[in-house]
Design a protein around this motif. Structure first.
Motif, PDB file in Angstrom:
ATOM      1  N   GLY A  97      54.352  46.557  -5.262  1.00 34.26           N
ATOM      2  CA  GLY A  97      53.758  46.665  -3.863  1.00 34.26           C
ATOM      3  C   GLY A  97      54.646  47.551  -3.017  1.00 34.26           C
ATOM      4  O   GLY A  97      55.795  47.995  -3.241  1.00 34.26           O
ATOM      5  N   VAL A  98      54.044  47.418  -1.775  1.00 36.95           N
ATOM      6  CA  VAL A  98      54.775  48.492  -0.745  1.00 36.95           C
ATOM      7  C   VAL A  98      56.001  47.742  -0.506  1.00 36.95           C
ATOM      8  O   VAL A  98      57.200  48.130  -0.147  1.00 36.95           O
ATOM      9  N   SER A  99      55.998  46.410  -0.442  1.00 37.98           N
ATOM     10  CA  SER A  99      57.220  45.452  -0.245  1.00 37.98           C
ATOM     11  C   SER A  99      58.499  45.719  -0.994  1.00 37.98           C
ATOM     12  O   SER A  99      59.514  46.019  -0.443  1.00 37.98           O
ATOM     13  N   PHE A 123      55.311  45.661  11.892  1.00 39.25           N
ATOM     14  CA  PHE A 123      55.182  44.665  10.865  1.00 39.25           C
ATOM     15  C   PHE A 123      56.461  43.914  10.592  1.00 39.25           C
ATOM     16  O   PHE A 123      57.633  44.409  10.347  1.00 39.25           O
ATOM     17  N   TYR A 126      59.804  44.630   8.158  1.00 42.73           N
ATOM     18  CA  TYR A 126      61.021  45.522   8.411  1.00 42.73           C
ATOM     19  C   TYR A 126      62.302  45.342   8.971  1.00 42.73           C
ATOM     20  O   TYR A 126      63.376  45.648   8.599  1.00 42.73           O
ATOM     21  N   ASN A 176      49.937  48.253  11.359  1.00 40.29           N
ATOM     22  CA  ASN A 176      49.828  46.570  11.431  1.00 40.29           C
ATOM     23  C   ASN A 176      51.021  46.300  12.499  1.00 40.29           C
ATOM     24  O   ASN A 176      52.235  46.684  12.233  1.00 40.29           O
ATOM     25  N   ASP A 204      55.531  54.019   5.986  1.00 34.38           N
ATOM     26  CA  ASP A 204      54.658  53.152   5.521  1.00 34.38           C
ATOM     27  C   ASP A 204      53.219  53.437   5.658  1.00 34.38           C
ATOM     28  O   ASP A 204      52.716  53.212   6.692  1.00 34.38           O
ATOM     29  N   ILE A 206      50.451  51.952   4.013  1.00 34.19           N
ATOM     30  CA  ILE A 206      49.657  51.087   3.146  1.00 34.19           C
ATOM     31  C   ILE A 206      48.043  51.132   3.526  1.00 34.19           C
ATOM     32  O   ILE A 206      47.397  51.058   2.707  1.00 34.19           O
ATOM     33  N   TYR A 207      47.790  51.536   4.895  1.00 35.49           N
ATOM     34  CA  TYR A 207      46.513  51.266   5.314  1.00 35.49           C
ATOM     35  C   TYR A 207      46.151  52.642   5.253  1.00 35.49           C
ATOM     36  O   TYR A 207      44.843  52.906   5.985  1.00 35.49           O
ATOM     37  N   SER A 233      47.408  47.119  -2.583  1.00 40.44           N
ATOM     38  CA  SER A 233      47.270  45.932  -2.171  1.00 40.44           C
ATOM     39  C   SER A 233      45.970  45.864  -1.330  1.00 40.44           C
ATOM     40  O   SER A 233      45.031  45.129  -1.628  1.00 40.44           O
ATOM     41  N   LYS A 234      45.932  46.781  -0.313  1.00 42.80           N
ATOM     42  CA  LYS A 234      44.605  46.595   0.620  1.00 42.80           C
ATOM     43  C   LYS A 234      43.563  47.378   0.280  1.00 42.80           C
ATOM     44  O   LYS A 234      42.273  46.565   0.327  1.00 42.80           O
ATOM     45  N   ARG A 242      50.395  43.282  -7.009  1.00 42.80           N
ATOM     46  CA  ARG A 242      51.751  43.512  -6.708  1.00 42.80           C
ATOM     47  C   ARG A 242      51.972  45.121  -6.893  1.00 42.80           C
ATOM     48  O   ARG A 242      52.933  45.574  -7.869  1.00 42.80           O
TER      49      ARG A 242
HETATM   50  N1  PMP Z   1      53.290  47.034   5.054  1.00 45.94           N
HETATM   51  C1  PMP Z   1      52.281  46.713   5.831  1.00 45.94           C
HETATM   52  C2  PMP Z   1      52.114  47.329   7.316  1.00 45.94           C
HETATM   53  C3  PMP Z   1      51.737  45.655   5.524  1.00 45.94           C
HETATM   54  O1  PMP Z   1      50.639  44.899   6.513  1.00 45.94           O
HETATM   55  C4  PMP Z   1      51.940  44.798   4.405  1.00 45.94           C
HETATM   56  C5  PMP Z   1      51.146  43.653   3.861  1.00 45.94           C
HETATM   57  N2  PMP Z   1      50.539  42.798   4.823  1.00 45.94           N
HETATM   58  C6  PMP Z   1      52.824  45.434   3.713  1.00 45.94           C
HETATM   59  C7  PMP Z   1      53.533  46.539   3.960  1.00 45.94           C
HETATM   60  C8  PMP Z   1      53.296  44.689   2.222  1.00 45.94           C
HETATM   61  O2  PMP Z   1      52.202  45.275   1.266  1.00 45.94           O
HETATM   62  P1  PMP Z   1      52.308  44.962  -0.462  1.00 45.94           P
HETATM   63  O3  PMP Z   1      51.224  43.782  -0.768  1.00 45.94           O
HETATM   64  O4  PMP Z   1      51.852  46.192  -1.105  1.00 45.94           O
HETATM   65  O5  PMP Z   1      53.458  44.535  -0.708  1.00 45.94           O
END
Ligand code: PMP
Length: 385
Positions: A97-99, A123, A126, A176, A204, A206-207, A233-234, A242
């Protein structure tokens, strides 16, 4: 027992529990809530992607892959970045995941005492990851000058904030929780500020799929000192899989890879295979278009009761809390409690910000739930006016 008695590390003791934990607790107790607090797509993943994952598992792709993930999938991600931004980063690492990418990037770049510039609002993850690394967090302000205008970067402020201690200038667009998309000039300015002091840009994205304005820009276009984080993920509706990726110069990606070897090991193998088989054939445009329609619905229906900046990306709106005729604003706790009493779940802006002036609405919901939520919000606006 105090945390110090248990022997928890100082590192972990520095992290506060999520400000939105209470929402999740309340949610668990409620029957049929109107849930506009969710940070994931409301649709199921494309069926061909799920079929490919099942097939991968049946065909025996259940073992470890190489640390950086399947080379063919790495190449597909880099092809995609090149196609969209006209530049091909040197290296790619598939992450949990980005996490996972965030944790690895922060651990690889931040020493105790280093500074990181984060946007405010941000978000939630961070600042906690920065704290975990012992870094000092500074915030650059995104709030609009006037209600209803777009969230924006004040480049003069950023230029004044960067120092030789700045290690990361962090970018999140689409954002976000605000749903804002940064303009090309803003991204370029952030990259220049980082480059001037020798800092890295961590972006980041992700969106990235959910962008409703033309001309989406990435720091990848402006600087080589960038770790770009993206994910599945999104956009593919698979947050439980993940799966994410990091791209950037080999010299820094190699460090992330070494750390991944001793932590996450590799991203989930069957999901890597599933994405490799299907990524190029799945058209996500119809999924994005659903959200374009929903953000228009929300903007139209919340006007004029709420001051709302345009949602240009992601699936969030970030309206201002109502104020009465004397200009006094209702507290977010009172407002969110009143919403919950009407079965509506939303998130107070203070969970994402030093300010307590807004709240986050997720429009990753059915039109029916969105309409019900809008009705509650419009009632609340009258009540607190
Ligand atoms: N970055 C942002 C801005 C998010 O909103 C989220 C998930 N809410 C994440 C990262 C984490 O995403 P992932 O499921 O890929 O770990």
């Amino acid at each position: 027992m105090k945390p110090s008695d248990i022997g928890l590390s100082a590192r972990v003791r520095g992290i506060e529990p999520s400000g939105i934990r209470r929402i999740f607790e309340l949610m668990a107790e409620m029957q049929d809530p109107i849930n506009l607090s969710i940070g994931q797509a409301h649709y199921d993943p494309p069926p061909e992607l799920v079929d490919a994952a099942c097939k991968a598992m049946r065909d025996g792709f259940n073992r470890y892959t190489v640390t950086q993930g399947l080379p063919e999938l790495n190449a597909l991600v880099l092809d995609d970045v090149q196609r969209r931004f006209g530049r091909r980063p040197e290296s790619c690492l598939l992450t949990s995941g980005v996490s996972g990418g965030l944790l690895l990037s922060f651990l690889c770049l931040l020493d105790p005492g280093d500074e990181i510039l984060l946007p405010d609002p941000y978000f939630v993850m961070y600042k906690h990851l920065a704290t975990l690394c012992g870094a000092t967090v500074k915030y650059y302000d995104l709030y609009p000058e006037r209600d209803g205008e777009r969230f924006r970067v004040d480049l003069a402020q950023v230029e004044a904030m960067v120092t030789e201690r700045t290690k990361i200038v962090f970018v999140n667009s689409p954002s976000n929780p605000t749903g804002a998309v940064l303009r090309r000039g803003e991204i370029e300015g952030l990259c220049k500020a980082a480059e001037r002091v020798g800092a890295w840009v961590v972006s980041d994205e992700i969106y990235d799929l959910f962008c409703y304005v033309d001309d989406y820009a990435s720091p990848v276009e402006f600087t080589d000192r960038c770790i770009q984080l993206g994910g599945f993920s999104k956009s593919y509706g698979v947050p439980g899989w993940r799966m994410g990726y990091a791209t950037g110069p080999a010299k820094v990606l190699d460090a992330l890879k070494t750390l991944q070897q001793f932590s996450f090991v590799c991203p989930p193998a069957p999901f890597q295979y599933a994405l490799l088989q299907t990524m190029q054939h799945i058209d996500l445009t119809p999924y994005r278009e659903q959200y374009r329609h929903k953000r228009e619905l929300l903007a139209r229906e919340l006007h004029p009761a709420y001051a709302l900046s345009p949602s240009e990306g992601a699936f969030y709106a970030f309206p201002r809390l109502p104020r009465n005729a004397a200009g006094e604003q209702v507290s977010s706790d009172v407002f969110v409690e009143a919403a919950i009493a009407d079965k509506l779940l939303i998130v107070p802006g203070k969970a994402f910000s030093a300010r307590d002036t807004h709240f986050r609405v997720s429009f990753a919901a059915s039109d029916e739930d969105l309409q019900k939520g809008i009705a509650v919000l419009n009632r609340l606006a009258t009540k607190f006016a």
